[in-house]
Design an enzyme around this catalytic site. Sequence first.
Site, PDB file in Angstrom:
ATOM      1  N   HIS A  45       0.924  -1.209  -0.240  1.00 63.05           N
ATOM      2  CA  HIS A  45       0.131   0.025  -0.661  1.00 63.05           C
ATOM      3  C   HIS A  45       0.814   1.453   0.238  1.00 63.05           C
ATOM      4  CE1 HIS A  45      -3.678  -2.369   1.449  1.00 63.05           C
ATOM      5  NE2 HIS A  45      -3.631  -2.809   0.342  1.00 63.05           N
ATOM      6  N   GLU A  52       1.343   3.543   1.898  1.00 61.31           N
ATOM      7  CA  GLU A  52       1.970   3.792   3.155  1.00 61.31           C
ATOM      8  C   GLU A  52       3.717   2.935   3.306  1.00 61.31           C
ATOM      9  OE1 GLU A  52      -1.676   4.080   4.797  1.00 61.31           O
ATOM     10  OE2 GLU A  52      -0.664   2.889   3.362  1.00 61.31           O
ATOM     11  N   ALA A  61     -26.828  10.058 -33.525  1.00 64.59           N
ATOM     12  CA  ALA A  61     -26.698   8.692 -34.331  1.00 64.59           C
ATOM     13  C   ALA A  61     -28.335   9.711 -35.507  1.00 64.59           C
ATOM     14  CB  ALA A  61     -27.391   7.526 -34.703  1.00 64.59           C
ATOM     15  N   ARG A  73     -12.508   4.334 -19.774  1.00 64.08           N
ATOM     16  CA  ARG A  73     -12.646   3.057 -19.530  1.00 64.08           C
ATOM     17  C   ARG A  73     -11.304   2.738 -18.803  1.00 64.08           C
ATOM     18  NH1 ARG A  73     -13.535   0.925 -26.493  1.00 64.08           N
ATOM     19  NH2 ARG A  73     -15.470   2.078 -26.496  1.00 64.08           N
ATOM     20  N   LEU A 133     -15.452  -2.567 -26.687  1.00 70.29           N
ATOM     21  CA  LEU A 133     -15.020  -2.160 -25.249  1.00 70.29           C
ATOM     22  C   LEU A 133     -13.973  -2.386 -24.408  1.00 70.29           C
ATOM     23  CD1 LEU A 133     -18.601  -2.680 -23.736  1.00 70.29           C
ATOM     24  CD2 LEU A 133     -18.207  -0.625 -25.337  1.00 70.29           C
ATOM     25  N   GLU A 170     -21.879   3.264 -21.739  1.00 67.94           N
ATOM     26  CA  GLU A 170     -21.729   3.504 -23.094  1.00 67.94           C
ATOM     27  C   GLU A 170     -22.771   2.829 -23.726  1.00 67.94           C
ATOM     28  OE1 GLU A 170     -17.851   3.334 -25.138  1.00 67.94           O
ATOM     29  OE2 GLU A 170     -17.145   3.330 -23.519  1.00 67.94           O
ATOM     30  N   GLY A 208     -27.082   3.250 -25.780  1.00 66.95           N
ATOM     31  CA  GLY A 208     -28.223   4.080 -26.678  1.00 66.95           C
ATOM     32  C   GLY A 208     -28.614   4.672 -26.306  1.00 66.95           C
TER      33      GLY A 208
END
Length: 365
Positions: free
Chosen positions: A53, A55, A165, A187, A207, A295, A297
Amino acid sequence: MTASSDSAYMAQALRLAENGLYTAMPNPIVGCVIVKDGKVVGEGWHRVAGEAHAEINALEAAGEDARGATAYVTLEPCAHHGKTPPCAEALVAAGVVDVVIGVRDPHPAVDGRGIRILEEAGINVRSGILADDTERQLEGFLSRVTRSRPFVRLKMACSLDGCIAMSSGESQWITGPEARSDVQRLRARSGAVLTGIGTVLADDPSLTVRDPAIDSGGRQPLRVVLDDNLRMPLAAEMLALPGETLVYCTSDANREALVEAGAEVVKVGAREGRVDAAAVLSDLAVREINDVLVEAGPVLAGGLVSEDLVDELVIYQAPHIMGSETRGMFRTPTWTALSDRRRLDIIDSCQVGPDTRITARFTDQ
């Protein structure tokens, strides 16, 4: 330390934390700065889940200089034995005398325990330094832990007149290459990218993160498709790409063939005849997904907005007009009065190539 120096060092820790934006998930991104006698003697951030981590990395950089120093860490140090030992105990062992924390960690395995370990060892603890900035940076992790659902970011590309579109479905490309490259970064910072079956059938999207300039350590976001009746083509491009594809459905008649093609298929309940998006988000939280990029329509986008499941809109608006024979951004239930509209706060607007990126959040005011 003064309040101004506390803020300056915490801001430095926040900048360090950003280095883990594409690689630390599902863990939160965390930064740590160790200061002694007004000088930074160690820096660290959480790079990859399962590794040291922030730290620990900062303490290793500081070495013996950590004794008697002040540690600035964006999130409360962990207090449990997971894949790594507790950071709170490491700070005690290193001999730091002050720990300054951005925000308390609400995860049940921590939730104040790290602070108690430090205080019981005689370390002075101050918290809430740049808390708003830290919470914003950690909002995906905090959403998963406190709301049991990921932070949902809805991305859309549109023309100046709000079209996504032409009536034929033609949409590639509304925005320029700079905007599309910017989406790659969205993404990469997301645990999952979610779309609907309509988009899959129309565009066969991948994607995936494909920009070689983005160092995500080879990690690809989980690809999520909402597909009521499992119409997902077995030859869909995403099924042949690196990474995992998860399909949520309400009727699993074609389940076996899709599983053989490489997808995981999960049946959930329906809401108004469609996959229950809220149930999907709950399941993704169980899978330790902090941030979801949508992502999709107008049907899925409108449904998510109507159900108050969108936390942030990211709209790439191109400087052209597409006319009246087009498709709009959202298909919603019938809104007949101005009182039905959803108000937004514009929190950022900037140029990305020739296009404008608008970031907005919903407000009740």
